[in-house]
Structures are given as C-alpha cells and as structure tokens.
Motif scaffolding. Structure first.
Motif, short mmCIF file in Angstrom:
data_model
loop_
_atom_site.label_atom_id
_atom_site.label_comp_id
_atom_site.label_asym_id
_atom_site.label_seq_id
_atom_site.Cartn_x
_atom_site.Cartn_y
_atom_site.Cartn_z
N THR A 149 -6.07 -0.53 -1.83
CA THR A 149 -4.86 -1.27 -2.18
C THR A 149 -4.76 -2.44 -1.22
N LEU A 150 -4.68 -3.64 -1.76
CA LEU A 150 -4.67 -4.87 -0.97
C LEU A 150 -3.27 -5.47 -1.03
N LEU A 151 -2.58 -5.42 0.08
CA LEU A 151 -1.16 -5.77 0.08
C LEU A 151 -0.92 -7.28 0.09
N CYS A 152 -1.84 -8.05 0.63
CA CYS A 152 -1.63 -9.49 0.76
C CYS A 152 -2.75 -10.29 0.11
N ALA A 153 -3.43 -9.71 -0.86
CA ALA A 153 -4.54 -10.40 -1.51
C ALA A 153 -4.02 -11.34 -2.60
N GLY A 154 -4.95 -11.97 -3.29
CA GLY A 154 -4.58 -12.86 -4.37
C GLY A 154 -3.98 -12.11 -5.54
N ARG A 155 -3.47 -12.85 -6.50
CA ARG A 155 -2.75 -12.25 -7.63
C ARG A 155 -3.62 -11.26 -8.40
N LEU A 184 -6.47 -0.61 8.87
CA LEU A 184 -5.90 -1.49 9.87
C LEU A 184 -6.43 -1.10 11.25
N MET A 185 -6.58 -2.07 12.11
CA MET A 185 -7.10 -1.81 13.45
C MET A 185 -6.07 -1.14 14.36
N ALA A 186 -4.79 -1.51 14.21
CA ALA A 186 -3.79 -1.07 15.18
C ALA A 186 -2.43 -0.94 14.50
N PRO A 187 -1.53 -0.19 15.12
CA PRO A 187 -0.19 -0.04 14.54
C PRO A 187 0.60 -1.33 14.65
N GLY A 188 1.57 -1.48 13.74
CA GLY A 188 2.40 -2.67 13.73
C GLY A 188 3.21 -2.74 12.45
N ARG A 189 3.56 -3.96 12.05
CA ARG A 189 4.43 -4.16 10.88
C ARG A 189 3.81 -3.59 9.62
N PHE A 190 2.52 -3.84 9.40
CA PHE A 190 1.88 -3.35 8.19
C PHE A 190 1.84 -1.83 8.16
N SER A 191 1.48 -1.20 9.27
CA SER A 191 1.39 0.26 9.27
C SER A 191 2.76 0.90 9.07
N ASP A 192 3.80 0.30 9.64
CA ASP A 192 5.16 0.80 9.42
C ASP A 192 5.55 0.69 7.94
N HIS A 193 5.22 -0.45 7.34
CA HIS A 193 5.52 -0.67 5.92
C HIS A 193 4.79 0.36 5.06
N LEU A 194 3.53 0.60 5.38
CA LEU A 194 2.74 1.55 4.60
C LEU A 194 3.32 2.96 4.69
N ALA A 195 3.69 3.37 5.90
CA ALA A 195 4.23 4.72 6.07
C ALA A 195 5.50 4.90 5.26
N ALA A 196 6.37 3.89 5.28
CA ALA A 196 7.62 3.98 4.53
C ALA A 196 7.36 4.00 3.03
#
Length: 250
Positions: free
Chosen positions: A162-168, A195-207
């Motif tokens: 799943t690519l969250l920020c890819a093209g349309r 993802l390499m490290a925790p952060g905004r994307f990993s938080d978004h994914l978990a939620a």
C-alpha cells in the motif's frame, strides 16, 4: 575488499521527529559495534545536517562510500544523491535484499507475538514515491516477503503493498487494501510498515490499521540486527568495486 579503508557515510532521509533521529543514531551505533574498525559518519538529505556533500567535504579527500538509508530509488536517490557525492561513491538503496526480507519478517513475528494472532495476510505499508520506478523496490520486497512467509508457514500468505503518497494510479488507502484481502477470505490481517523509523507515517498507519480491524501493526524496521548487516552489505558491495560505477550496479 578494495585496497583502501573507505569511510561509511550513512545518509538518512531526516525527520523532525525525535524518535526517528534517535532510531537512526541507534542504527549507526550498532553498525560501529559490529564493525569496530570502520569509521562511520552520518549525513541527511533533509531537515538535519550535515548534508551528504558537507559530510564528504569534512573528510578532506579521504575515500568514502555513501550508503543511502533509503528503501527505494525515489527523488533523494535518483536526483539529490548524484549531485552531492563529489569524490565519494554511492551504494544501492537498501531494497530489495534478502536481509530486508529477514528484517520485515522479524518485525511481523514480533508483532504477532505481542498480540497472539498469527496473520494470514500482510499489508506492506509504504510512504511511496511519485517518481517513475520509485516504487519498484517495494513491489519486489512484497513478493519476496510473501514467498518467505509461504515457506515458513507452509501455506500462502499474501503480502499487498500500500503506497500512501504515490501517484494517482498507484496510491491506495490501507482500508481499501484490507477490504480487498477480506473479500478474498483473509481474516487476520497484519500491517507491516515499510519505513525505516517511527514518526508521523508510522503513527498514521497504526491508527488506520486499528480502524480497519487489523490484528496487529509491526514496528518500523529500525536498528535491528538484519538492518545493521544490510547497511554493511551495501557498503561492502560498493567497496569491492575497483572504480566508480553506476549505483545500480553496486
């Protein structure tokens, strides 16, 4: 090995998240511990310093190999890195590689152990790239992870990227991917962050994974043993070259 002792410059994306910076620092600490005779420096493509060109310049002509701590051949690898290298050489991005498959498998099984639910399907959730070919590594890793899980579990375990920020055309929500897997009869779906490290994307994914009813969400790749070995494997492969080559050939 090449007849010199190059410096390893580990070039991370950079993040405003202190958690991500801490995980990058941990990864470099583990690399130094595993290869104590190797000089290891850090650099960043964004947010933090030094930049790659600054890290190379600080070596004052000493040979260096830049290992991009990137999971794909997106903008930072294809555009930024060649312009910043100077006399240094560049290794390939981290994906795909058997050690990356090992690292993702470890994170999945770690998450399953915490929750007690073995997954019958996996969503490999990546930030994604809008660059042509920038997501090819993610697709390859999904195939490799599925093949590895099929062997370990003696049955088919689909792994869907799943690519969250890819093209349309490529981008799709995690919830939609989960719905598609459920339509195929999968009931215990795990999310593994690409993802390499925790952060905004990993938080978004978990939620989002919790809202979608997934059984577990793994931690990002981070400073685990397989990732340490992977960075060193990319460094060693580049160091074996006698002359500067295309990063795709390293």
């Amino acid at each position: 090995m090449a007849p010199f002792a190059p410096v390893l410059i580990a070039a991370a994306h950079g993040s405003r998240e202190a958690r991500a910076q801490k995980e990058t620092d941990r990864l470099l600490t583990e690399i130094r511990a595993l290869r104590p005779g190797l000089r290891v420096e850090s650099a960043f493509f964004d947010i933090h310093g030094p930049t790659v060109d600054e890290a190379v310049a600080a070596l004052r002509g000493a040979p260096a190999i830049v290992v991009p701590l990137l999971l794909g051949a997106g903008f930072h690898f294809t555009e930024d890195l060649p312009a910043l290298l100077g006399p240094a050489r560049a290794a390939k991005p981290l994906a795909p590689h058997p050690l990356l498959t090992e690292a993702l498998t470890y994170r999945l099984e770690e998450a399953e152990a915490r929750t007690g639910y073995p997954a019958d399907a996996v969503v490999l959730a990546a930030a994604g790239s809008r660059r042509p070919g920038g997501n090819d590594g993610c697709y390859a890793v999904a195939r490799h992870l599925s093949a590895a899980l099929n062997v370990r579990r003696r049955g088919p375990v689909p792994v869907r990227p799943t690519l969250l920020c890819a093209g349309r055309e490529e981008g799709r929500s995690l919830a939609r991917t989960v719905r598609d897997l459920r339509a195929e009869g999968r009931t215990r779906i795990a999310v593994v962050p690409y993802l390499m490290a925790p952060g905004r994307f990993s938080d978004h994914l978990a939620a989002e994974a919790e809202r979608a009813g997934c059984v577990c969400t793994a931690h990002p790749l981070g400073a685990q043993v397989a990732m340490v070995r992977l960075v060193l494997a990319r460094f060693d492969a580049c160091a074996r070259l006698a002359t500067v080559g295309d990063p795709a050939d390293v």
